[in-house]
Design a protein around this motif. Sequence first.
Motif, short mmCIF file in Angstrom:
data_model
loop_
_atom_site.label_atom_id
_atom_site.label_comp_id
_atom_site.label_asym_id
_atom_site.label_seq_id
_atom_site.Cartn_x
_atom_site.Cartn_y
_atom_site.Cartn_z
N ASP A 365 19.62 11.44 36.43
CA ASP A 365 18.95 12.69 37.13
C ASP A 365 18.70 13.94 36.26
OD1 ASP A 365 17.97 14.84 38.88
OD2 ASP A 365 19.78 14.86 39.87
N LEU A 366 17.51 14.30 35.94
CA LEU A 366 17.22 15.35 35.03
C LEU A 366 17.18 16.55 35.42
CD1 LEU A 366 14.11 13.25 33.31
CD2 LEU A 366 16.71 13.25 32.72
N ARG A 367 17.43 16.90 36.88
CA ARG A 367 17.37 18.08 37.38
C ARG A 367 18.10 19.21 36.60
NH1 ARG A 367 13.85 21.09 40.31
NH2 ARG A 367 13.50 19.43 41.71
N THR A 542 5.58 7.74 30.60
CA THR A 542 6.65 8.20 31.56
C THR A 542 7.77 7.66 30.58
OG1 THR A 542 5.57 7.64 33.40
CG2 THR A 542 7.87 7.80 33.79
N LEU A 543 8.90 8.54 30.62
CA LEU A 543 10.32 8.34 29.93
C LEU A 543 11.29 8.50 30.99
CD1 LEU A 543 8.29 10.29 27.93
CD2 LEU A 543 9.68 9.29 26.28
N MET A 544 12.56 7.80 30.97
CA MET A 544 13.70 7.98 31.62
C MET A 544 14.70 7.85 30.72
SD MET A 544 10.91 6.12 33.23
CE MET A 544 11.35 4.47 32.81
N ILE A 545 15.88 8.43 31.05
CA ILE A 545 17.26 8.47 30.31
C ILE A 545 17.74 7.56 30.81
CG2 ILE A 545 19.30 9.87 29.22
CD1 ILE A 545 17.40 12.20 29.36
N ASN A 546 18.78 6.48 30.03
CA ASN A 546 19.70 5.76 30.58
C ASN A 546 20.94 6.55 31.23
OD1 ASN A 546 21.35 3.60 30.78
ND2 ASN A 546 21.01 2.59 29.01
N ALA A 547 21.18 6.07 32.31
CA ALA A 547 22.36 6.64 32.97
C ALA A 547 23.59 6.24 32.50
CB ALA A 547 22.30 6.16 34.71
N ASP A 548 23.80 5.29 31.76
CA ASP A 548 24.84 4.84 31.01
C ASP A 548 25.06 5.48 29.38
OD1 ASP A 548 26.26 3.91 33.02
OD2 ASP A 548 25.09 1.77 32.77
N SER A 549 24.01 6.07 29.02
CA SER A 549 24.00 6.57 27.52
C SER A 549 24.98 7.37 27.28
CB SER A 549 22.52 7.15 27.30
OG SER A 549 22.70 7.74 25.88
N ALA A 550 25.72 7.48 26.28
CA ALA A 550 26.61 8.13 25.76
C ALA A 550 25.92 9.44 25.07
CB ALA A 550 27.66 7.68 24.62
N GLN A 551 24.45 9.32 24.93
CA GLN A 551 23.83 10.39 24.34
C GLN A 551 22.76 11.03 25.21
OE1 GLN A 551 25.03 11.49 21.48
NE2 GLN A 551 26.14 9.87 20.95
N LYS A 552 23.25 11.50 26.46
CA LYS A 552 22.15 11.86 27.22
C LYS A 552 21.76 13.26 26.82
CE LYS A 552 24.57 10.91 31.10
NZ LYS A 552 25.46 9.64 30.79
N GLU A 553 22.57 14.27 26.36
CA GLU A 553 22.45 15.44 25.85
C GLU A 553 21.29 15.46 24.82
OE1 GLU A 553 23.07 18.07 26.99
OE2 GLU A 553 24.66 17.74 28.58
#
Length: 679
Positions: A365-367, A542-553
């Motif tokens: 969730d990017l909100r 379109t781009l999405m961030i993997n919810a399991d990524s350790a590098q979401k920041e």
Amino acid sequence: MKKIYCIVMLLLSCCLFSGCSNEKTAEYYDIRSESEPFYDVAKDVDGYFLGAQFYQEEPIQLWAVRTISETETADIFLYHMDGTRELLFEDLPVESFYSAHSYLDSNRNLYHFYNFSISPERSTNVLIKMDVSGTTLYRHENEGRIAINQICQQQNGRIFLKYSTDSSPEGAFAELDTETGLISNITSFVYDPTMHIGSGGEELLCLLGGEFAELTTENGKLTSIWSFHKTTYQIPQHMQLWDFILTERGEAQLLWGPFSSSTSGIFLQTLHQINAGEGKTPIVMRGTEFRGGDGAWFKAMASIFNQENEHYFIVLEECGLQEDPADYARQTSVEISAGKGPDIFYGDVLGEYAYGVASKGGFADLRPYMEDADIKEEDYFPCAFAYWRDGEKIYSITANICTIPKGGGYYMDSAVIGSTEEPDIETLIDALLSWKENAIYADRVNSSGVLELFLEGSENLWGMIDWNEGTCDFSGELFAKILRTAKRYGYNPKNHLPSLTQTEFYFLYNYMDRATREEEGKVMAGTLFDDGYHVKPGSGYTLMINADSAQKEGAWEFLRFLLSNEAQARWDFVDSSIYPVSKVAFHAMIEQEQTEGRVITDPSSGKVIRRKGLYDLTDSRAEELEEILEGARFLPVKTTPILEIIREEAQDYFDGIKSIEEITAVIDNRVQLYLDEIR
């Protein structure tokens, strides 16, 4: 000499599926790209450009320069990067330099190709070889025209050509017998017109599909040397590659020039491998491919981000040219189910598995990130945050609005509809069924494609699905009429019927606005949504961030950069059907166009001229375009599996195998099973 430096990331030793970037098992290094211009010979020379090449690892140009005393003859000069020159041959006839191509081999022999016309219907090509003293060693004359695209020489002295003829415009690769002047095509591998050949290798050096490779001409074996598939390096767009070499210093040098007849603008590009990413965390972004206009923009943005950001750098992963995108998507989904995968998903890399990944919480969730960065939705066109979304939760960003290929709409003569007002689905279908003329709906869109156009915009497929109850009913009259219409108006190459619709791509200066459509009696009739006609942007941005990524920041840092006005303003939107999602960037583009105009150079005269289109960019046209982009919306995602079922079963009706009643019964059954499965 002025040099322009650009740091780009090169990933060569990373396995294709290495998991999230917290598994730092891969090694990365950069390529530094240096570009320096060749001296502009054309501005000082009264003569003929004969070619650019590497000679003894030095970039040179060959020119035939008219002599002062004798206008019917010319001297051939070798020009260096700094503009100094060497005289090679004297007093050669001028007529042999029109549309000519020359090549200087390592022994300073000159191979000179040119064409001349015998009559309006007949032409002849000539090959001349001269030694260093100017003596003609042989002269061959053959029927027909030949265009030499590239010439290169291997370390062992063998010379190869890339050429085309009137009878073979697609082209061929060939070897030139230096002793006899005979040309024999290389038939050990399938010719690829996108392949370039370069000088100096032990085998034939090639640049193909973003890879440097060696080609063994005896058996057609290609051996990769450098690959750019997973990097931010970009091969220059709309440029001709004259020659390239791989040096003993571990560099690649490429000699580029414009495709136009003008010889100004030739430049040398040198690629160095350097250590990279020390002290920075890699962020892996995976897409099916990063080629074409959108891929080039993302590569450029990743390159800028990698230079400017102190903590992170972007590593690009993409499906290789020899790999199956569907299998690539499947393997990516398998990684995600194991809690791995890339940090960022790009475009349609997940294919048919995207909805399943989204429904199981695979996208972050990017909100919260947007709120921390003070990014407000009202500053962007709505589709920027609309592709993967659930109420207030935002799971994707779309960096630019692309109206090709998905977003291009259709318009038709209002006489077909019987009104200048945009129709609803029932009005459109009834009008098409009652139309008396024979026609197709859209050029090269078969019955299955027409059916999809009629259905794809509706969240509930025009009332045939009740999502709350989990039921469906395809036995109604509307669906039957849609099927009959799709069958009647599907494209068939054997019939050569006229098309009822014309395609609208929404180019800035060329789209048909509302007033013009009314004046010309046209009405929009493309994909209809439940509340009418809208532009449907493509999902490639379109781009999405993997919810399991350790590098979401770190992944969000890059997405935030793509939404910034700095990045949004870096695309040359004017001559495309792609627009910034930032309203600030869009308004700046419109203001610049209205005040300064699009400035381009006429290649034939060299004069600066104003950008022109079919229509002027008036305030009303700009406002209408903004209104169109404001209303742009993506196709419903959750109906995608159902549309696939409908397409599969409807084909038997289009082929005359089953009746409407028979296929609707099957569709009802299969869709109901699907609805039961997902409840």
